[in-house]
Design a protein around this motif. Structure first.
Motif, short mmCIF file in Angstrom:
data_model
loop_
_atom_site.label_atom_id
_atom_site.label_comp_id
_atom_site.label_asym_id
_atom_site.label_seq_id
_atom_site.Cartn_x
_atom_site.Cartn_y
_atom_site.Cartn_z
N ILE A 1 0.85 -1.18 0.00
CA ILE A 1 0.00 0.00 0.00
C ILE A 1 0.89 1.23 0.00
CG2 ILE A 1 -1.78 1.29 1.26
CD1 ILE A 1 -2.61 -1.43 2.50
N GLN A 2 0.74 2.07 -1.03
CA GLN A 2 1.50 3.31 -1.12
C GLN A 2 0.50 4.47 -1.08
OE1 GLN A 2 3.79 2.88 -4.71
NE2 GLN A 2 4.92 1.12 -3.92
N ASP A 3 1.01 5.68 -1.08
CA ASP A 3 0.13 6.85 -0.99
C ASP A 3 -0.91 6.88 -2.10
OD1 ASP A 3 1.32 7.80 1.32
OD2 ASP A 3 2.72 9.09 0.23
N ASP A 4 -0.47 6.69 -3.34
CA ASP A 4 -1.37 6.83 -4.48
C ASP A 4 -1.75 5.52 -5.15
OD1 ASP A 4 -1.35 9.60 -4.18
OD2 ASP A 4 0.42 9.82 -5.44
N TYR A 5 -1.04 4.44 -4.83
CA TYR A 5 -1.25 3.17 -5.53
C TYR A 5 -1.32 2.00 -4.57
CZ TYR A 5 -0.19 5.70 -9.79
OH TYR A 5 -0.23 6.58 -10.83
N ILE A 6 -1.99 0.95 -5.05
CA ILE A 6 -2.05 -0.32 -4.35
C ILE A 6 -1.42 -1.36 -5.27
CG2 ILE A 6 -3.58 -2.13 -3.42
CD1 ILE A 6 -3.70 0.53 -1.89
N LYS A 7 -0.44 -2.09 -4.77
CA LYS A 7 0.11 -3.22 -5.51
C LYS A 7 -0.62 -4.46 -5.01
CE LYS A 7 4.72 -1.34 -6.16
NZ LYS A 7 6.15 -1.53 -5.91
N ALA A 8 -1.15 -5.24 -5.94
CA ALA A 8 -1.93 -6.42 -5.54
C ALA A 8 -1.74 -7.53 -6.56
CB ALA A 8 -3.40 -6.06 -5.45
N PHE A 9 -1.99 -8.76 -6.08
CA PHE A 9 -2.05 -9.87 -7.01
C PHE A 9 -3.51 -10.05 -7.38
CE2 PHE A 9 -2.45 -14.25 -8.36
CZ PHE A 9 -1.42 -14.33 -9.28
N CYS A 10 -3.81 -9.91 -8.67
CA CYS A 10 -5.18 -10.02 -9.16
C CYS A 10 -5.50 -11.49 -9.42
CB CYS A 10 -5.36 -9.19 -10.44
SG CYS A 10 -7.02 -9.29 -11.10
N LEU A 11 -6.44 -12.03 -8.65
CA LEU A 11 -6.84 -13.42 -8.83
C LEU A 11 -7.69 -13.58 -10.09
CD1 LEU A 11 -7.67 -14.16 -5.11
CD2 LEU A 11 -5.64 -14.85 -6.37
N THR A 12 -8.30 -12.50 -10.55
CA THR A 12 -9.10 -12.53 -11.77
C THR A 12 -8.19 -12.72 -12.99
OG1 THR A 12 -10.67 -11.01 -10.73
CG2 THR A 12 -10.82 -11.27 -13.12
N LYS A 13 -7.11 -11.96 -13.07
CA LYS A 13 -6.18 -12.02 -14.20
C LYS A 13 -4.98 -12.94 -13.96
CE LYS A 13 -8.20 -8.89 -16.80
NZ LYS A 13 -8.70 -9.14 -18.13
N GLN A 14 -4.82 -13.39 -12.70
CA GLN A 14 -3.69 -14.23 -12.31
C GLN A 14 -2.35 -13.55 -12.60
OE1 GLN A 14 -3.69 -17.45 -10.69
NE2 GLN A 14 -5.67 -16.55 -10.21
N GLN A 15 -2.29 -12.23 -12.28
CA GLN A 15 -1.08 -11.45 -12.49
C GLN A 15 -0.99 -10.35 -11.44
OE1 GLN A 15 -1.37 -9.72 -16.36
NE2 GLN A 15 -0.79 -11.59 -17.42
N PRO A 16 0.23 -9.90 -11.14
CA PRO A 16 0.36 -8.71 -10.29
C PRO A 16 -0.19 -7.49 -11.02
CG PRO A 16 2.52 -9.68 -10.78
CD PRO A 16 1.50 -10.45 -11.55
N ARG A 17 -0.83 -6.61 -10.28
CA ARG A 17 -1.42 -5.41 -10.87
C ARG A 17 -1.17 -4.21 -9.96
NH1 ARG A 17 -3.13 -6.06 -16.20
NH2 ARG A 17 -4.04 -8.09 -16.38
N LEU A 18 -1.21 -3.03 -10.55
CA LEU A 18 -1.07 -1.77 -9.84
C LEU A 18 -2.39 -1.02 -9.99
CD1 LEU A 18 1.11 -0.09 -8.34
CD2 LEU A 18 1.60 0.99 -10.52
N PHE A 19 -3.01 -0.66 -8.87
CA PHE A 19 -4.29 0.03 -8.88
C PHE A 19 -4.11 1.43 -8.30
CE2 PHE A 19 -5.30 -4.47 -8.57
CZ PHE A 19 -6.26 -4.62 -9.57
N LYS A 20 -4.57 2.43 -9.02
CA LYS A 20 -4.54 3.80 -8.53
C LYS A 20 -5.62 3.93 -7.46
CE LYS A 20 -4.31 8.47 -10.31
NZ LYS A 20 -4.41 9.32 -11.51
N ARG A 21 -5.23 4.37 -6.27
CA ARG A 21 -6.17 4.42 -5.14
C ARG A 21 -7.39 5.28 -5.45
NH1 ARG A 21 -3.36 4.33 0.71
NH2 ARG A 21 -5.53 4.21 1.25
N SER A 22 -7.20 6.40 -6.15
CA SER A 22 -8.33 7.28 -6.44
C SER A 22 -9.31 6.66 -7.43
CB SER A 22 -7.83 8.63 -6.96
OG SER A 22 -7.14 8.46 -8.18
#
Length: 73
Positions: A36-57
């Motif tokens: 968890i970062q200020d502007d982004y969330i790094k997560a493993f997406c179980l839907t795509k089966q890949q690491p993903r970066l999500f913009k918090r906003s």
């Protein structure tokens, strides 16, 4: 929502996200938060089966998964 993101990270618990992309597409993802970062969330997406970066906003909502079969991640 922030508390749920931290719980996902600490407990390796999958959560559901409703997310709007930069193109305006709304998607539903099941993820496990890795960082968890200020502007982004790094997560493993179980839907795509890949690491993903999500913009918090761009996260519209976060919720516990109603039913999930626990497997090795």
């Amino acid at each position: 929502m922030t508390g749920l993101l931290f719980t996902s990270k600490e407990d390796q618990m999958p959560i559901e996200l409703m997310y709007i992309s930069g193109k305006g597409d709304i998607t539903h993802r099941t993820v496990i938060v890795r960082d968890i970062q200020d502007d982004y969330i790094k997560a493993f997406c179980l839907t795509k089966q890949q690491p993903r970066l999500f913009k918090r906003s761009n996260i519209l909502s976060a919720a516990k998964v109603r039913r999930y079969a626990k497997t090795a991640f």
